[in-house]
Design a protein around this motif. Structure first.
Motif, PDB file in Angstrom:
ATOM      1  N   THR A   1       0.824  -1.205   0.000  1.00 55.51           N
ATOM      2  CA  THR A   1       0.000   0.000   0.000  1.00 55.51           C
ATOM      3  C   THR A   1       0.859   1.256   0.000  1.00 55.51           C
ATOM      4  O   THR A   1       0.625   2.197  -0.763  1.00 55.51           O
ATOM      5  N   ASP A   2       1.876   1.272   0.844  1.00 58.75           N
ATOM      6  CA  ASP A   2       2.740   2.450   0.954  1.00 58.75           C
ATOM      7  C   ASP A   2       3.552   2.667  -0.316  1.00 58.75           C
ATOM      8  O   ASP A   2       3.964   3.797  -0.595  1.00 58.75           O
ATOM      9  N   ALA A   3       3.767   1.609  -1.080  1.00 60.29           N
ATOM     10  CA  ALA A   3       4.524   1.735  -2.332  1.00 60.29           C
ATOM     11  C   ALA A   3       3.869   2.722  -3.288  1.00 60.29           C
ATOM     12  O   ALA A   3       4.549   3.359  -4.104  1.00 60.29           O
ATOM     13  N   ARG A   4       2.556   2.882  -3.211  1.00 66.63           N
ATOM     14  CA  ARG A   4       1.833   3.764  -4.127  1.00 66.63           C
ATOM     15  C   ARG A   4       1.754   5.204  -3.626  1.00 66.63           C
ATOM     16  O   ARG A   4       1.277   6.089  -4.355  1.00 66.63           O
ATOM     17  N   ARG A   5       2.213   5.450  -2.417  1.00 63.80           N
ATOM     18  CA  ARG A   5       2.056   6.780  -1.821  1.00 63.80           C
ATOM     19  C   ARG A   5       2.650   7.906  -2.668  1.00 63.80           C
ATOM     20  O   ARG A   5       2.016   8.971  -2.791  1.00 63.80           O
ATOM     21  N   PRO A   6       3.840   7.762  -3.275  1.00 62.53           N
ATOM     22  CA  PRO A   6       4.398   8.890  -4.034  1.00 62.53           C
ATOM     23  C   PRO A   6       3.512   9.367  -5.179  1.00 62.53           C
ATOM     24  O   PRO A   6       3.627  10.522  -5.610  1.00 62.53           O
ATOM     25  N   ALA A   7       2.655   8.483  -5.686  1.00 63.98           N
ATOM     26  CA  ALA A   7       1.813   8.856  -6.831  1.00 63.98           C
ATOM     27  C   ALA A   7       0.395   9.236  -6.431  1.00 63.98           C
ATOM     28  O   ALA A   7      -0.417   9.554  -7.300  1.00 63.98           O
ATOM     29  N   ARG A   8       0.085   9.246  -5.141  1.00 60.48           N
ATOM     30  CA  ARG A   8      -1.288   9.493  -4.713  1.00 60.48           C
ATOM     31  C   ARG A   8      -1.656  10.972  -4.692  1.00 60.48           C
ATOM     32  O   ARG A   8      -2.832  11.315  -4.585  1.00 60.48           O
ATOM     33  N   THR A   9      -0.657  11.836  -4.744  1.00 62.48           N
ATOM     34  CA  THR A   9      -0.934  13.272  -4.765  1.00 62.48           C
ATOM     35  C   THR A   9      -0.077  13.948  -5.837  1.00 62.48           C
ATOM     36  O   THR A   9       1.014  13.486  -6.174  1.00 62.48           O
ATOM     37  N   ARG A  10      -0.607  15.047  -6.376  1.00 63.38           N
ATOM     38  CA  ARG A  10       0.148  15.867  -7.315  1.00 63.38           C
ATOM     39  C   ARG A  10       1.028  16.847  -6.535  1.00 63.38           C
ATOM     40  O   ARG A  10       0.981  16.882  -5.305  1.00 63.38           O
ATOM     41  N   ALA A  11       1.792  17.622  -7.252  1.00 61.81           N
ATOM     42  CA  ALA A  11       2.709  18.561  -6.601  1.00 61.81           C
ATOM     43  C   ALA A  11       1.975  19.540  -5.694  1.00 61.81           C
ATOM     44  O   ALA A  11       2.512  19.993  -4.681  1.00 61.81           O
ATOM     45  N   ASP A  12       0.723  19.869  -6.053  1.00 61.40           N
ATOM     46  CA  ASP A  12      -0.045  20.818  -5.242  1.00 61.40           C
ATOM     47  C   ASP A  12      -0.816  20.136  -4.115  1.00 61.40           C
ATOM     48  O   ASP A  12      -1.602  20.781  -3.413  1.00 61.40           O
ATOM     49  N   GLY A  13      -0.620  18.830  -3.946  1.00 61.76           N
ATOM     50  CA  GLY A  13      -1.260  18.104  -2.852  1.00 61.76           C
ATOM     51  C   GLY A  13      -2.614  17.520  -3.181  1.00 61.76           C
ATOM     52  O   GLY A  13      -3.224  16.870  -2.335  1.00 61.76           O
ATOM     53  N   THR A  14      -3.107  17.733  -4.397  1.00 60.33           N
ATOM     54  CA  THR A  14      -4.417  17.187  -4.757  1.00 60.33           C
ATOM     55  C   THR A  14      -4.344  15.672  -4.931  1.00 60.33           C
ATOM     56  O   THR A  14      -3.329  15.119  -5.349  1.00 60.33           O
ATOM     57  N   LEU A  15      -5.442  15.016  -4.632  1.00 63.62           N
ATOM     58  CA  LEU A  15      -5.514  13.555  -4.643  1.00 63.62           C
ATOM     59  C   LEU A  15      -5.590  13.025  -6.070  1.00 63.62           C
ATOM     60  O   LEU A  15      -6.286  13.584  -6.919  1.00 63.62           O
TER      61      LEU A  15
ATOM     62  N   LEU B   1      -6.460   5.867  -7.933  1.00 62.11           N
ATOM     63  CA  LEU B   1      -5.595   4.759  -8.332  1.00 62.11           C
ATOM     64  C   LEU B   1      -5.505   4.614  -9.850  1.00 62.11           C
ATOM     65  O   LEU B   1      -4.418   4.439 -10.409  1.00 62.11           O
ATOM     66  N   ALA B   2      -6.629   4.677 -10.538  1.00 55.57           N
ATOM     67  CA  ALA B   2      -6.640   4.444 -11.986  1.00 55.57           C
ATOM     68  C   ALA B   2      -5.855   5.495 -12.755  1.00 55.57           C
ATOM     69  O   ALA B   2      -5.416   5.234 -13.882  1.00 55.57           O
ATOM     70  N   GLU B   3      -5.663   6.676 -12.165  1.00 57.61           N
ATOM     71  CA  GLU B   3      -4.984   7.762 -12.865  1.00 57.61           C
ATOM     72  C   GLU B   3      -3.545   7.972 -12.411  1.00 57.61           C
ATOM     73  O   GLU B   3      -2.859   8.874 -12.900  1.00 57.61           O
ATOM     74  N   GLN B   4      -3.062   7.151 -11.495  1.00 57.40           N
ATOM     75  CA  GLN B   4      -1.727   7.378 -10.947  1.00 57.40           C
ATOM     76  C   GLN B   4      -0.631   7.030 -11.945  1.00 57.40           C
ATOM     77  O   GLN B   4      -0.764   6.100 -12.751  1.00 57.40           O
ATOM     78  N   ASP B   5       0.461   7.780 -11.864  1.00 58.13           N
ATOM     79  CA  ASP B   5       1.651   7.510 -12.665  1.00 58.13           C
ATOM     80  C   ASP B   5       2.414   6.367 -11.989  1.00 58.13           C
ATOM     81  O   ASP B   5       3.102   6.572 -10.994  1.00 58.13           O
TER      82      ASP B   5
ATOM     83  N   THR C   1     -16.868  14.232   4.518  1.00 62.92           N
ATOM     84  CA  THR C   1     -15.489  13.884   4.847  1.00 62.92           C
ATOM     85  C   THR C   1     -14.836  15.028   5.608  1.00 62.92           C
ATOM     86  O   THR C   1     -15.177  16.202   5.400  1.00 62.92           O
ATOM     87  N   THR C   2     -13.901  14.693   6.489  1.00 64.55           N
ATOM     88  CA  THR C   2     -13.144  15.705   7.230  1.00 64.55           C
ATOM     89  C   THR C   2     -11.733  15.860   6.670  1.00 64.55           C
ATOM     90  O   THR C   2     -10.923  16.589   7.222  1.00 64.55           O
ATOM     91  N   SER C   3     -11.450  15.141   5.576  1.00 62.24           N
ATOM     92  CA  SER C   3     -10.151  15.240   4.914  1.00 62.24           C
ATOM     93  C   SER C   3     -10.233  16.301   3.816  1.00 62.24           C
ATOM     94  O   SER C   3     -11.041  16.193   2.894  1.00 62.24           O
ATOM     95  N   VAL C   4      -9.398  17.309   3.917  1.00 63.21           N
ATOM     96  CA  VAL C   4      -9.424  18.392   2.931  1.00 63.21           C
ATOM     97  C   VAL C   4      -9.085  17.897   1.526  1.00 63.21           C
ATOM     98  O   VAL C   4      -9.791  18.237   0.562  1.00 63.21           O
ATOM     99  N   PRO C   5      -8.031  17.088   1.333  1.00 63.44           N
ATOM    100  CA  PRO C   5      -7.744  16.606  -0.026  1.00 63.44           C
ATOM    101  C   PRO C   5      -8.882  15.770  -0.611  1.00 63.44           C
ATOM    102  O   PRO C   5      -9.192  15.886  -1.803  1.00 63.44           O
ATOM    103  N   GLU C   6      -9.503  14.934   0.207  1.00 60.27           N
ATOM    104  CA  GLU C   6     -10.626  14.143  -0.288  1.00 60.27           C
ATOM    105  C   GLU C   6     -11.796  15.047  -0.664  1.00 60.27           C
ATOM    106  O   GLU C   6     -12.446  14.830  -1.698  1.00 60.27           O
ATOM    107  N   ARG C   7     -12.073  16.059   0.151  1.00 62.04           N
ATOM    108  CA  ARG C   7     -13.180  16.972  -0.129  1.00 62.04           C
ATOM    109  C   ARG C   7     -12.947  17.706  -1.451  1.00 62.04           C
ATOM    110  O   ARG C   7     -13.849  17.810  -2.290  1.00 62.04           O
ATOM    111  N   HIS C   8     -11.727  18.187  -1.646  1.00 60.12           N
ATOM    112  CA  HIS C   8     -11.411  18.894  -2.885  1.00 60.12           C
ATOM    113  C   HIS C   8     -11.562  17.976  -4.094  1.00 60.12           C
ATOM    114  O   HIS C   8     -12.101  18.390  -5.141  1.00 60.12           O
ATOM    115  N   TYR C   9     -11.100  16.740  -3.964  1.00 58.46           N
ATOM    116  CA  TYR C   9     -11.208  15.802  -5.079  1.00 58.46           C
ATOM    117  C   TYR C   9     -12.675  15.528  -5.419  1.00 58.46           C
ATOM    118  O   TYR C   9     -13.075  15.536  -6.588  1.00 58.46           O
ATOM    119  N   LEU C  10     -13.482  15.266  -4.392  1.00 52.88           N
ATOM    120  CA  LEU C  10     -14.893  14.949  -4.614  1.00 52.88           C
ATOM    121  C   LEU C  10     -15.642  16.136  -5.226  1.00 52.88           C
ATOM    122  O   LEU C  10     -16.471  15.957  -6.134  1.00 52.88           O
TER     123      LEU C  10
END
Length: 404
Positions: A235-249, A252-256, A386-395
């Motif tokens: 799971t942690d292996a995918r962490r570097p690709a879970r956010t863009r440079a600006d922190g947006t979520l 999985l299907a769109e990750q590099d 949701t109380t997660s800001v990145p998740e809220r922005h993505y949704l």
């Protein structure tokens, strides 16, 4: 932070439960011993980077913690009897058996009598070596609140009369499940923070992996310990690709996937491949196997969804967890179409009525089915819950993209 500082910090965290175990064996007072160990760790954190790590760091910490504990006992008039007991013990610089009590301390901190939040906090402090301030920062609560939570947990352990020893053979399976569950919760909070502006709490996920490795070293033949460690790594292996440079979520299907950590994937796949045939199979092993299927797909379109769906069927037979059914609905939609997935979600309405993930998954499947109006409503409902800001922005972004 210099490399020397990092090495000293890593050493302190590894030695924290061992030093606590040594004091527990000598004084048999968890609350006082844990406080003394924290003071010794703070002293070492200030002195070692400046003066160098001592030749026998474990003994240094035990000696300093013992002196702190003796001072505590002498300064408390209500504990004169304990002071007399301390006076009969070997002097603080006596040789202490070179015993690693990490597992005993971990079982104690994860006592079933403690609520998960208390067990997590106590584990991070007593076994992980984190300060109260660090834990409070990770969970976005005031330090005083976290201190109270830890203090109550220590008092509960003290009042339980729990002996400082490993659980009996009869107690071991249930107690180990609690330990693994606490580590799993710590990792999950680090992987996707439940609140705040950051998607990750890297210090928590890293600490969970470190502790899981420690338990794996102590219990190398336990298949579920191996399964949990493999799950964390994959799971942690995918962490570097879970956010863009600006922190947006990034879903999985769109990750590099070139940004995924190949070393962690290789280690996790090897571990679960070695472990699964040994049995018995438990929930963490199955979850690790599911993540291995995801991680081994070179592209999202190459994901073996039929295999994932079959694995979720196995997982559902092992645990009554609505989150399993939620993820099973996604796999069902990928194999049999969104209508089948949406039908499965209806079975969760009562159990996850107020959880944002139910609405987020329903929105995703409605989008797959082409019902954009309904999908927008569900995305917005999920964002509001949701109380997660990145998740809220993505949704909210998904809702905006689908809005006419």
């Amino acid at each position: 932070m210099t490399a020397a500082d990092t090495r000293a910090e890593d050493l302190l965290r590894a030695l924290a439960p061992q030093v606590l175990g040594a004091l527990m064996r000598r004084y048999d007072d968890f609350a006082a011993a844990e406080d003394a160990v924290q003071e010794a760790l703070i002293a070492a954190a200030g002195q070692w980077p400046r003066d160098g790590v001592p030749d026998y760091p474990r003994g240094w910490l035990i000696q300093v913690a013992s002196r702190r504990m003796t001072d505590q006992l002498r300064n408390e008039q209500a504990r004169r009897r304990r002071e007399d007991l301390v006076a009969t013990q070997p002097p603080s610089d006596a040789v202490v058996p070179d015993t690693d009590d990490t597992l005993v301390v971990l079982f104690m901190c994860c006592h079933p009598a403690l609520k998960p939040a208390a067990a997590i906090a106590l584990t991070l402090r007593a076994v992980g070596g984190l300060t109260t301030a660090e834990i409070a920062t990770a969970f976005l609560i005031p330090e005083a609140t976290m201190a109270q939570r830890i203090s109550r947990a220590k008092q509960k352990i003290k009042s339980s009369g729990l002996p400082f020893q490993l659980p009996t053979d009869a107690e071991h399976p249930a107690r180990l499940r609690t330990v693994l569950h606490v580590l799993y919760l710590i990792f999950n909070e680090g992987h996707t923070a439940s609140a705040g502006a950051a998607l990750h709490r890297v210090e928590l996920s890293a600490e969970a992996i470190r502790l899981a490795r420690a338990v794996r070293r102590l219990l190398p033949d336990d298949s579920e310990v191996a399964g949990l460690l493999a799950l964390m790594l994959l799971t942690d292996a995918r962490r570097p690709a879970r956010t863009r440079a600006d922190g947006t979520l990034v879903p999985l299907a769109e990750q590099d996937r070139s940004r995924w950590d190949p070393a962690l994937i290789a280690e996790g796949v090897a571990l679960i491949t070695e472990t699964l045939p040994k049995g018995p199979v438990g929930p963490y092993q199955v979850q690790a196997a599911i993540n291995a299927v995801h991680d081994e797909a070179a592209d999202a379109s190459e994901t073996d969804w039929p295999q994932i769906l079959a694995l979720y069927g196995v997982l559902e037979s092992l645990t009554d967890n609505p989150m399993v059914t939620l993820n099973q609905a996604i796999a069902t939609a990928m194999v049999h179409g969104p209508a089948r997935g949406l039908a499965l979600l209806e079975t969760l309405t009562d159990r996850l009525a107020n959880h944002h993930r139910l609405h987020a998954v329903r929105a995703h499947l409605l989008e797959m089915a082409g019902d954009h109006e309904a999908a927008v409503a569900q995305y917005r409902l999920a964002a509001n819950r949701t109380t997660s800001v990145p998740e809220r922005h993505y949704l909210m972004h998904r809702a905006a993209q689908l809005s006419p």
